[in-house]
Design an enzyme around this catalytic site. Sequence first.
Site, PDB file in Angstrom:
ATOM      1  CG  ASN A   1      -2.303   0.736   0.671  1.00  0.00           C
ATOM      2  OD1 ASN A   1      -2.373   1.948   0.756  1.00  0.00           O
ATOM      3  ND2 ASN A   1      -3.255  -0.001   0.126  1.00  0.00           N
ATOM      4  NE  ARG A   2      -2.907   4.882  -2.838  1.00  0.00           N
ATOM      5  CZ  ARG A   2      -3.706   3.814  -2.993  1.00  0.00           C
ATOM      6  NH1 ARG A   2      -3.993   3.037  -1.966  1.00  0.00           N
ATOM      7  NH2 ARG A   2      -4.223   3.536  -4.171  1.00  0.00           N
TER       8      ARG A   2
ATOM      9  CG  HIS B   1       0.901  -2.058  -4.055  1.00  0.00           C
ATOM     10  ND1 HIS B   1       0.491  -2.186  -2.751  1.00  0.00           N
ATOM     11  CD2 HIS B   1      -0.235  -2.093  -4.807  1.00  0.00           C
ATOM     12  CE1 HIS B   1      -0.840  -2.308  -2.719  1.00  0.00           C
ATOM     13  NE2 HIS B   1      -1.307  -2.236  -3.941  1.00  0.00           N
TER      14      HIS B   1
ATOM     15  CG  HIS C   1      -2.419  -6.623  -4.979  1.00  0.00           C
ATOM     16  ND1 HIS C   1      -3.609  -6.602  -5.680  1.00  0.00           N
ATOM     17  CD2 HIS C   1      -2.269  -5.374  -4.494  1.00  0.00           C
ATOM     18  CE1 HIS C   1      -4.119  -5.389  -5.638  1.00  0.00           C
ATOM     19  NE2 HIS C   1      -3.331  -4.625  -4.922  1.00  0.00           N
TER      20      HIS C   1
ATOM     21  CE1 TYR D   1      -5.467  -7.246  -8.432  1.00  0.00           C
ATOM     22  CE2 TYR D   1      -7.679  -6.378  -8.705  1.00  0.00           C
ATOM     23  CZ  TYR D   1      -6.317  -6.183  -8.678  1.00  0.00           C
ATOM     24  OH  TYR D   1      -5.806  -4.935  -8.913  1.00  0.00           O
TER      25      TYR D   1
ATOM     26  CG  ASP E   1      -8.489   1.140  -2.507  1.00  0.00           C
ATOM     27  OD1 ASP E   1      -7.787   0.372  -1.822  1.00  0.00           O
ATOM     28  OD2 ASP E   1      -8.077   1.720  -3.527  1.00  0.00           O
TER      29      ASP E   1
ATOM     30  CD  GLN F   1      -6.038  -0.928   1.505  1.00  0.00           C
ATOM     31  OE1 GLN F   1      -5.557  -0.629   2.607  1.00  0.00           O
ATOM     32  NE2 GLN F   1      -6.642  -0.044   0.743  1.00  0.00           N
TER      33      GLN F   1
ATOM     34  CD  GLU G   1      -4.160  -5.288  -1.256  1.00  0.00           C
ATOM     35  OE1 GLU G   1      -3.108  -4.650  -1.333  1.00  0.00           O
ATOM     36  OE2 GLU G   1      -5.246  -4.841  -1.679  1.00  0.00           O
TER      37      GLU G   1
HETATM   38  C1  GLA Z   1      -4.370  -1.653  -3.619  1.00  0.00           C
HETATM   39  C2  GLA Z   1      -4.686  -0.217  -3.468  1.00  0.00           C
HETATM   40  C3  GLA Z   1      -5.654   0.188  -4.522  1.00  0.00           C
HETATM   41  C4  GLA Z   1      -5.130  -0.114  -5.904  1.00  0.00           C
HETATM   42  C5  GLA Z   1      -4.780  -1.559  -5.989  1.00  0.00           C
HETATM   43  C6  GLA Z   1      -4.129  -1.882  -7.306  1.00  0.00           C
HETATM   44  O1  GLA Z   1      -5.376  -2.442  -3.217  1.00  0.00           O
HETATM   45  O2  GLA Z   1      -5.178   0.095  -2.196  1.00  0.00           O
HETATM   46  O3  GLA Z   1      -5.911   1.561  -4.405  1.00  0.00           O
HETATM   47  O4  GLA Z   1      -3.987   0.638  -6.153  1.00  0.00           O
HETATM   48  O5  GLA Z   1      -3.919  -1.936  -4.940  1.00  0.00           O
HETATM   49  O6  GLA Z   1      -4.845  -1.446  -8.394  1.00  0.00           O
END
Ligand code: GLA
Length: 385
Positions: free
Chosen positions: A112-113, A138, A212, A214, A284, A322, A350
């Site tokens: 994440n950020r 990431h 990550h 999906y 998100d 997340q 996540e």
């Molecule tokens: C994470 C982020 C999202 C996005 C995805 C990838 O989950 O929190 O905002 O960037 O990765 O698309």
Amino acid sequence: MSTSRRTVLAGAAAGVAAAGLAGAGTAHAASGAKPPARELFGRLADGTKVYRWTVANGGTRLKVLSYGGIVQSLEIPDRRGATANASLGFGNLDDYVARSPYFGALIGRYGNRVAKGRFTLDGRTYQLPVNDGPNSLHGGDKGFGKQVWDVEPFSRGSDRGLVLRRISPDGEMGYPGTLKVKVTYMLTARGAWRIDYEATTDRATVANLTSHTYFNLAGEGSGSVDGHTLEMAAARYTPVDATLIPTGELARVSGTPFDFRRARTIGERARTPHQQVLYGKGLDHNWVLDKGVTTVPGYALTLADPGSGRVMKMYTTEPGMQFYSGNFLDGTLAGTSGRLYRQGDGLCLESQHFPDSPNQPSFPSTVLRPGTTYRSTTVHTFSAR
Ligand code: GLA
């Protein structure tokens, strides 16, 4: 009983028993437990070969790439025993290299950020690549999910798995310290998927690894996950600003679309007009798991698809989760089975420390120092009802 299984049972006895993991400690291998095997998946531009490893055990089949440690496929049975690939991805290497929104990828060094891609540690400021608006996401534009890993298969008792290793050089993607990383993907005789992350450093740094993947429990390419239900043991979440950086507050979920303490349908929640949902273009956000940081994986959540009956439970040592409801999928990517992925056709869960922890002193620390080992474990169990 193996150490790993004992650990899971200690952390989450009731849920694991319900998912059929309990009593899996017998020495005989369940059907489908072949040794992991590899095949050539493709070549990178510089000629490097990328392999796809297949691990099967207890009814679950995992396909993992040596590029990015990517989970390319996760096959699990429905209530009638019919299997489907429950993870979004691509059928070829080029798409993963050129346009993947982290499908199935191993994320590091920091999941994440990180705000403005900048943090200060022991008085020194480090600048990371800014690759998501004003922030670093990431691990930067060539994070762990875009690197080649050494992969070794193993069979231990009735467990089958892969060990992925990589040395991330000092300064890679702006992060200090040489980070030696080991990630283990393991399938148990009952088909549970366990991930163990380990890392050591030679200089103070930060680490926050995750996966990550999906998920779409009805099968990738089958449409939206709006009808899936999610139940999550989290009374709080971390609200964000417009660039998805936590404000620092741990807000209560009660009375908000973030309340998954009882099972809720995802589509309804992701469409509730709420400032936080607007910021994320859906959900998100990082949920604060009630269990907190633990040394053994504790119960986090249950994801279910009423149509197929498939159920996934997650247990983790991490304090956060997340939950990203696939908001940026926009119908421009054709997935593994050739169908276009549209918004909400998959979701990510996540396990992690909270976003932007290196800049948020009140959050659990992500600092890793020489002489200590970063450890994180997440277990996914699969069943059908
Ligand atoms: C994470 C982020 C999202 C996005 C995805 C990838 O989950 O929190 O905002 O960037 O990765 O698309």
